[in-house]
Design an enzyme around this catalytic site. Structure first.
Site, mmCIF file in Angstrom:
data_model
loop_
_atom_site.group_PDB
_atom_site.id
_atom_site.type_symbol
_atom_site.label_atom_id
_atom_site.label_comp_id
_atom_site.label_asym_id
_atom_site.label_seq_id
_atom_site.Cartn_x
_atom_site.Cartn_y
_atom_site.Cartn_z
ATOM 1 N N GLU A 3 8.911 -4.190 10.940
ATOM 2 C CA GLU A 3 9.367 -2.906 10.394
ATOM 3 C C GLU A 3 9.856 -1.987 11.514
ATOM 4 O O GLU A 3 9.145 -1.791 12.525
ATOM 5 C CB GLU A 3 8.219 -2.223 9.614
ATOM 6 C CG GLU A 3 8.647 -0.863 9.055
ATOM 7 C CD GLU A 3 7.731 -0.291 7.986
ATOM 8 O OE1 GLU A 3 6.802 -1.003 7.545
ATOM 9 O OE2 GLU A 3 7.967 0.869 7.602
ATOM 10 N N ASP A 24 -1.340 -6.317 -0.722
ATOM 11 C CA ASP A 24 -1.496 -5.642 0.574
ATOM 12 C C ASP A 24 -2.943 -5.192 0.735
ATOM 13 O O ASP A 24 -3.489 -4.535 -0.166
ATOM 14 C CB ASP A 24 -0.570 -4.411 0.580
ATOM 15 C CG ASP A 24 0.064 -4.150 1.918
ATOM 16 O OD1 ASP A 24 -0.201 -4.903 2.876
ATOM 17 O OD2 ASP A 24 0.846 -3.178 2.005
ATOM 18 N N LYS A 65 -1.506 -9.501 2.664
ATOM 19 C CA LYS A 65 -0.830 -9.011 3.872
ATOM 20 C C LYS A 65 -1.724 -8.000 4.558
ATOM 21 O O LYS A 65 -2.452 -7.267 3.882
ATOM 22 C CB LYS A 65 0.509 -8.352 3.511
ATOM 23 C CG LYS A 65 1.210 -7.704 4.707
ATOM 24 C CD LYS A 65 2.629 -7.281 4.399
ATOM 25 C CE LYS A 65 2.771 -5.862 3.902
ATOM 26 N NZ LYS A 65 2.269 -4.811 4.812
ATOM 27 N N ASP A 68 0.831 -1.202 0.000
ATOM 28 C CA ASP A 68 0.000 0.000 0.000
ATOM 29 C C ASP A 68 0.870 1.258 0.000
ATOM 30 O O ASP A 68 0.348 2.377 -0.082
ATOM 31 C CB ASP A 68 -1.014 -0.016 1.154
ATOM 32 C CG ASP A 68 -0.351 0.020 2.513
ATOM 33 O OD1 ASP A 68 0.894 -0.064 2.586
ATOM 34 O OD2 ASP A 68 -1.082 0.122 3.521
ATOM 35 N N GLU A 121 -1.780 -5.335 8.360
ATOM 36 C CA GLU A 121 -0.952 -4.768 9.427
ATOM 37 C C GLU A 121 -1.597 -4.950 10.796
ATOM 38 O O GLU A 121 -2.831 -4.848 10.918
ATOM 39 C CB GLU A 121 -0.753 -3.256 9.190
ATOM 40 C CG GLU A 121 0.086 -2.944 7.973
ATOM 41 C CD GLU A 121 0.354 -1.449 7.797
ATOM 42 O OE1 GLU A 121 -0.005 -0.647 8.681
ATOM 43 O OE2 GLU A 121 0.920 -1.092 6.750
HETATM 44 O O1 KIV Z 1 3.334 -1.319 1.757
HETATM 45 C C1 KIV Z 1 4.531 -1.629 1.799
HETATM 46 O O2 KIV Z 1 5.310 -1.372 0.885
HETATM 47 C C2 KIV Z 1 4.994 -2.345 2.987
HETATM 48 C C3 KIV Z 1 6.462 -2.576 3.128
HETATM 49 C C4 KIV Z 1 7.126 -1.358 3.638
HETATM 50 C C5 KIV Z 1 6.751 -3.765 3.971
HETATM 51 O O3 KIV Z 1 4.217 -2.712 3.804
#
Ligand code: KIV
Length: 294
Positions: A197, A98, A128, A59, A130
């Site tokens: 991170e 994401d 993915k 994202d 968070e």
């Molecule tokens: O969105 C993204 O690029 C990320 C990375 C920084 C791991 O989550």
């Protein structure tokens, strides 16, 4: 002449999509996992040919592709559009779609619905999201729907405001212990890997040692099972602030800027296009054409 099949060199990857369980094997063998972000087909092709194992359609696209100030505004439709471009070109790497802010927090049902869209419409291999806490249930729900899910803890940009900004996390004993416990809980919920991170290297190394699933670090030192960098950051293509953990492997924006400036100069001066950039017409056809428009 021998008819024996040739043994591939050890570095030659098996053909086809990287099987998800191979990541666990890589961790067991101590082979580092290489992950990079990509947001379009040319980048995905380059990453594939360079031998990366994981491509994240992050994202971060909100900032590096769409010009937003943070990752928050990007929509699921936009992420699906970008993911589709990446999945068309990435043959070997697993593509991780994401889930953007606001597409999984409300309920398990919302999370599963968004993950299904990402896989079905975007063509992502896995997704993915968070966070830990209530997000552990979202991970469990998505994994329970047979979609691979990567977790992401430490500095989670979607909740940067709540974290007090883009700051390193897990820097007190209490915060480090919470991070450690979150990682174990996310693994137990079914995450196939965890992004760490902006976490102290020593803390990330302890978390990595405690988990069976791989950790992918970004600003988390060399003790994680793999690393991820954002495409535009590592290639010098992003004009905004880049965190200290970014290593620049190229200055692509500079090179592109020089090329565009030369092009503009040559158009203005008439140096471009040259004879070799144009198409010819026979003298006869040209004469007939000119006669016809006279
Ligand atoms: O969105 C993204 O690029 C990320 C990375 C920084 C791991 O989550």
């Amino acid at each position: 002449m021998s008819t024996r099949p040739r043994t591939p060199a050890p570095a030659t990857p098996a053909p086809g999509k990287l099987p998800l369980p191979e990541l666990l094997e890589m961790k067991r063998r101590g082979d580092k996992v290489v992950m990079i972000t990509a947001y379009d087909a040319p980048a995905a092709r380059i990453a594939d040919e360079a031998g990366v194992e994981l491509i994240l359609v992050g994202d971060t696209a909100a900032m590096v592709m769409l010009g937003h100030e943070s990752t928050v505004p990007v929509t699921l439709d936009e992420m699906i559009f970008l993911t589709r471009a990446v999945t068309r070109a990435a043959r070997r790497p697993l593509v991780i779609g994401d889930l953007p802010f606001g597409t999984y927090e409300v309920s398990d049902e919302q999370a599963v619905t968004s993950a299904i869209r990402m896989v079905k419409e975007g063509g992502a291999d896995v997704v993915k999201l968070e966070g830990a806490g209530r997000m552990v249930d979202r991970v469990r729900a998505i994994a329970g729907s047979n979609i691979g899910v990567m977790a992401h803890i430490g500095l989670t940009p979607q909740s940067a405001t709540k974290l007090g900004g883009f700051k390193a996390q897990g820097r007190s004993a209490d915060a480090a212990k919470r991070l450690y416990e979150d990682a174990l809980t996310l693994q137990e919920a079914g995450a196939f890997a965890i992004v760490l991170e902006a976490v102290p290297a020593a803390v990330a190394a302890h978390v990595t040692a405690a988990l069976a699933v791989p950790t992918i670090g970004i600003g988390a030192g060399g003790g994680t099972d793999g690393q991820v960098l954002v495409w535009h950051d590592m290639l010098g293509m992003y004009a905004g602030r880049t965190p200290r953990f970014v290593k620049r492997y190229a200055e692509v924006a500079e090179e592109i800027g020089d090329a565009v400036a030369r092009y503009a100069h040559e158009v203005k001066s008439g140096e471009f296009p040259e004879e070799r950039h144009t198409y010819a017409i026979s003298a006869e056809e040209l004469a007939a054409f000119e006669e016809a428009i006279r």
